[in-house]
Design an enzyme around this catalytic site. Structure first.
Site, PDB file in Angstrom:
ATOM      1  N   HIS A  19       0.715  -1.184  -0.114  1.00  0.00           N
ATOM      2  CA  HIS A  19      -0.121  -0.082  -0.172  1.00  0.00           C
ATOM      3  C   HIS A  19       1.057   1.440  -0.173  1.00  0.00           C
ATOM      4  CE1 HIS A  19      -3.178  -2.639   2.369  1.00  0.00           C
ATOM      5  NE2 HIS A  19      -3.677  -2.441   1.093  1.00  0.00           N
ATOM      6  N   LYS A  43     -17.786  -5.663   6.671  1.00  0.00           N
ATOM      7  CA  LYS A  43     -16.496  -6.243   7.144  1.00  0.00           C
ATOM      8  C   LYS A  43     -16.561  -6.052   8.954  1.00  0.00           C
ATOM      9  CE  LYS A  43     -13.791  -5.807   2.853  1.00  0.00           C
ATOM     10  NZ  LYS A  43     -12.573  -5.553   2.114  1.00  0.00           N
ATOM     11  N   ARG A  92      -2.828  -6.478  -7.795  1.00  0.00           N
ATOM     12  CA  ARG A  92      -1.546  -7.373  -7.801  1.00  0.00           C
ATOM     13  C   ARG A  92      -1.738  -8.551  -8.786  1.00  0.00           C
ATOM     14  NH1 ARG A  92      -2.694  -9.684  -2.303  1.00  0.00           N
ATOM     15  NH2 ARG A  92      -4.787  -8.819  -2.934  1.00  0.00           N
TER      16      ARG A  92
END
Length: 165
Positions: A19, A43, A92
């Site tokens: 990050h 979450k 990614r």
């Protein structure tokens, strides 16, 4: 001249070196980068939004054009509130790319003046994820190569306090 403002949203639970790599690189592209720490009720994060904001602020204190703040709700609303025209997302994997590409297209349909930049991490960070960091730390593994020393300390403290309860 118009100021180039971008938002880099994420949960950052916890912030990783990957990050930070994206933040540092994105900050070079814009006049102001707002790191938006998502407060997502769907979450159950390890850290509170305020704890995550503070960890990121500490990690990027050397970048004068980076602001960090928590937000909730629709990303596009936050982007417009910040007067940004760019959303930065780290990707990614191919799965990340497909997911982020889909959202970039949806966001562009809803707000045509907002563009998305997808940044691949530097090679040494391409396999780091917050969820992997949390899982390794939960079992007492070494996360030192994935996060800053201060974040590592906070993650360890958080899991130690959870194990004592």
């Amino acid at each position: 001249m118009t100021k180039r403002i971008a938002v880099y949203p994420g949960t950052f639970d916890p912030v990783t070196l990957g990050h930070i790599d994206v933040i540092e690189r994105a900050a070079k592209m814009v006049d102001l980068l707002v790191v938006g720490v998502l407060n997502n009720n769907a979450k159950t994060p390890l850290f509170t939004p305020d704890e995550r904001v503070k960890m990121i602020q500490d990690a990027v204190k050397n970048l004068p054009n980076v602001q960090v703040e928590a937000f909730g709700g629709l990303l596009l609303d936050f982007v417009k509130q910040k007067k940004a025209t760019i959303v930065v997302r780290g990707v990614r994997t191919i799965a990340d790319f497909e997911y982020e590409f889909t959202w970039a297209q949806i966001n562009r349909t809803m707000e045509p003046e907002i563009d998305t930049i997808l940044l691949a991490p530097s090679t040494k960070y391409e396999n780091i994820s917050s969820s992997a960091v949390r899982e390794i730390a939960a079992f007492g593994g070494d996360i030192s190569q994935f996060v800053t020393k201060k974040v590592q300390k906070k993650v360890i403290e958080k899991y130690q306090s959870k194990n004592l309860q």
